[in-house]
Design an enzyme around this catalytic site. Structure first.
Site, mmCIF file in Angstrom:
data_model
loop_
_atom_site.group_PDB
_atom_site.id
_atom_site.type_symbol
_atom_site.label_atom_id
_atom_site.label_comp_id
_atom_site.label_asym_id
_atom_site.label_seq_id
_atom_site.Cartn_x
_atom_site.Cartn_y
_atom_site.Cartn_z
ATOM 1 N N HIS A 108 -2.687 7.370 2.564
ATOM 2 C CA HIS A 108 -3.221 6.104 2.063
ATOM 3 C C HIS A 108 -4.649 5.935 2.580
ATOM 4 C CE1 HIS A 108 -3.796 2.019 1.040
ATOM 5 N NE2 HIS A 108 -3.604 1.534 2.254
ATOM 6 N N ASN A 156 -10.052 0.347 0.243
ATOM 7 C CA ASN A 156 -8.585 0.372 0.237
ATOM 8 C C ASN A 156 -8.109 -0.267 -1.072
ATOM 9 O OD1 ASN A 156 -5.861 -0.082 0.591
ATOM 10 N ND2 ASN A 156 -6.061 -0.880 2.679
ATOM 11 N N CYS A 168 0.814 -1.226 0.000
ATOM 12 C CA CYS A 168 0.000 0.000 0.000
ATOM 13 C C CYS A 168 0.847 1.277 0.000
ATOM 14 C CB CYS A 168 -0.941 0.006 1.191
ATOM 15 S SG CYS A 168 -2.060 -1.392 1.196
HETATM 16 O O1 UT7 Z 1 -3.237 -0.823 3.925
HETATM 17 C C1 UT7 Z 1 -3.263 -1.124 5.282
HETATM 18 C C2 UT7 Z 1 -4.386 -2.065 5.372
HETATM 19 N N1 UT7 Z 1 -5.056 -2.312 6.559
HETATM 20 C C3 UT7 Z 1 -5.613 -1.440 7.404
HETATM 21 O O2 UT7 Z 1 -5.469 -0.277 7.371
HETATM 22 C C4 UT7 Z 1 -6.473 -2.054 8.434
HETATM 23 C C5 UT7 Z 1 -6.218 -1.531 9.813
HETATM 24 N N2 UT7 Z 1 -7.156 -2.136 10.754
HETATM 25 C C6 UT7 Z 1 -8.460 -1.808 10.770
HETATM 26 O O3 UT7 Z 1 -8.910 -0.968 10.038
HETATM 27 C C7 UT7 Z 1 -9.325 -2.487 11.808
HETATM 28 O O4 UT7 Z 1 -8.530 -3.254 12.674
HETATM 29 C C8 UT7 Z 1 -10.411 -3.380 11.136
HETATM 30 C C9 UT7 Z 1 -11.434 -2.500 10.440
HETATM 31 C C10 UT7 Z 1 -9.788 -4.339 10.143
HETATM 32 C C11 UT7 Z 1 -11.129 -4.198 12.212
HETATM 33 O O5 UT7 Z 1 -11.665 -3.363 13.186
HETATM 34 P P1 UT7 Z 1 -11.481 -3.707 14.720
HETATM 35 O O6 UT7 Z 1 -12.184 -2.671 15.469
HETATM 36 O O7 UT7 Z 1 -10.009 -3.869 14.971
HETATM 37 O O8 UT7 Z 1 -12.268 -5.067 14.844
HETATM 38 P P2 UT7 Z 1 -11.766 -6.499 15.323
HETATM 39 O O9 UT7 Z 1 -10.905 -7.131 14.281
HETATM 40 O O10 UT7 Z 1 -11.230 -6.406 16.720
HETATM 41 O O11 UT7 Z 1 -13.135 -7.293 15.383
HETATM 42 C C12 UT7 Z 1 -14.192 -6.878 16.267
HETATM 43 C C13 UT7 Z 1 -15.386 -7.782 16.028
HETATM 44 C C14 UT7 Z 1 -15.049 -9.266 16.063
HETATM 45 O O12 UT7 Z 1 -16.134 -9.913 16.681
HETATM 46 P P3 UT7 Z 1 -16.050 -10.343 18.224
HETATM 47 O O13 UT7 Z 1 -14.871 -11.249 18.318
HETATM 48 O O14 UT7 Z 1 -15.876 -9.061 18.999
HETATM 49 O O15 UT7 Z 1 -17.383 -11.009 18.452
HETATM 50 C C15 UT7 Z 1 -15.023 -9.648 14.603
HETATM 51 O O16 UT7 Z 1 -15.348 -11.012 14.396
HETATM 52 O O17 UT7 Z 1 -15.955 -7.524 14.742
HETATM 53 C C16 UT7 Z 1 -16.106 -8.766 14.032
HETATM 54 N N3 UT7 Z 1 -15.957 -8.501 12.603
HETATM 55 C C17 UT7 Z 1 -16.974 -8.167 11.794
HETATM 56 N N4 UT7 Z 1 -18.286 -8.038 12.031
HETATM 57 C C18 UT7 Z 1 -19.057 -7.674 10.998
HETATM 58 C C19 UT7 Z 1 -14.802 -8.494 11.880
HETATM 59 N N5 UT7 Z 1 -15.078 -8.168 10.597
HETATM 60 C C20 UT7 Z 1 -16.413 -7.965 10.537
HETATM 61 C C21 UT7 Z 1 -17.280 -7.597 9.474
HETATM 62 N N6 UT7 Z 1 -18.590 -7.453 9.750
HETATM 63 N N7 UT7 Z 1 -16.856 -7.357 8.217
#
Ligand code: UT7
Length: 321
Positions: free
Chosen positions: A248, A278, A115
């Protein structure tokens, strides 16, 4: 006389129609518009149809940038494509693009910094031009990330989209790119990767994008703020001197946290993540193209581009448009 490299044309390409969060739900992904919008700011992304490749999208973006710059493809002496989703293992996407544009003889190669690939490619092209060895460069970020997504992994598949963005960079006595900064930390390779390997004619291991979301999130904000300050300082400026920040486009919360820590008002930060998702190496040139073409970025203004991604890699380019 100091030689600068100057952006004289921009262009971009997005495949197909926007795909909404509800469209993803309709395709059977266990998610919701509310979750995606509140966690990431993403409402739409573009997904390429089968057969459309990074080099083809790069060509569309490049033709627009060449037209704006009033440069013929045959005049280019350097072509760099930033991509992590090349058409083939080889030849490079840059060589395929060169062939599609009808250019012969220019140096052409790909840059792989995920990225932050576009800022890496732009910084490299700047150094070629400043050295006096090259005069007219085409720099493209092009990606079909939809091909490396595990559509069963809702934590990643909702975040990414496809597209391409391009700039033409020409030698000039006028500034120009003012400063660049590039960095990597290979000890963080595992937090964002596609860990498959080609072996015996097949992909062995895991061929899909894997990410430790929270680790990437924290690292991204830290390095984007640090590299922005570093690049401004290298140009003898402070963030307050910037007219525009184009970070980005991965997540609106990362973008807003970066802008806030740099003390920049929201209306100086270009945002496309809501409509593009993204698009990895394409995200920064796509956003640049949009802000130039809609008249926000004006000649003479100072713009900071910055990227962060797998590797872990990050970097910034500060220029006067
Ligand atoms: O180019 C660089 C690329 N990457 C990035 O910039 C990504 C950086 N990270 C992020 O943007 C965030 O970490 C994410 C958006 C990917 C995730 O957000 P988060 O607040 O860190 O969520 P999490 O991974 O801790 O997940 C929280 C909950 C989980 O459920 P439980 O375990 O709390 O019950 C996940 O299973 O959200 C759940 N979850 C979803 N629910 C609905 C994960 N993905 C989804 C989804 N829809 N798409």
């Amino acid at each position: 006389m100091t030689i600068y490299s100057r952006i004289t044309g921009v262009g971009s390409f997005l495949p197909g129609k926007p795909v909404s969060n509800d469209d993803l739900v309709a395709r059977g992904i266990e998610t919701s518009d509310e979750w995606i919008t509140s966690r990431t700011g993403i409402r739409f992304r573009h997904l390429s149809e089968a057969g459309l490749t990074s080099s083809q999208m790069a060509r569309e973006a490049a033709l627009k940038a060449l037209e704006m710059a009033d440069v013929a493809a045959a005049e280019l002496d350097l072509i760099i494509v930033a991509t992590s989703t090349p058409d083939y293992i080889f030849p490079s996407t840059a060589c395929l693009l060169q062939g599609a544009l009808g250019n012969k003889g220019a140096a052409a190669f790909d840059v792989q910094a995920v990225c932050s690939g576009f800022v890496h490619a732009l910084a490299i092209a700047d150094k070629f031009i400043r050295s006096g060895s090259h005069n007219k460069a085409l720099v493209v970020g092009a990606e079909v990330f939809s091909r490396i997504l595990d559509w069963q992994d809702r934590g990643t598949c909702v975040l990414f989209g496809d597209g391409a963005g391009a700039v033409v960079l020409e030698a000039s006595a006028q500034p120009g790119i003012l400063a660049t900064a590039l960095h990597a930390d290979g000890s963080q390779a595992s937090i964002l990767s596609v860990p498959g390997q080609i072996s015996g004619g097949q992909v062995s291991g895991d061929p899909f994008l894997r990410m430790e979301g929270q680790a990437v999130f924290k690292a991204a904000v830290r390095v984007l703020v640090d590299v922005a300050r570093e690049c401004c300082a290298a140009a003898g400026m402070s963030p307050a001197d910037l007219d525009w920040l184009i970070p980005h486009q991965a997540n609106i919360r990362i973008i807003e946290a970066t802008g806030k820590k740099m003390g920049l008002p929201k209306d100086k930060v270009v945002v496309t993540v809501d409509r593009h998702g993204n698009t990895s190496a394409a995200s920064v040139p796509l956003a640049l193209d949009e802000a130039v073409r809609d008249g926000r970025i004006q000649r003479g203004q100072r713009v900071l581009l910055e990227g962060v991604g797998g590797g872990f890699t990050w970097g910034a380019v500060l220029f006067e448009f």
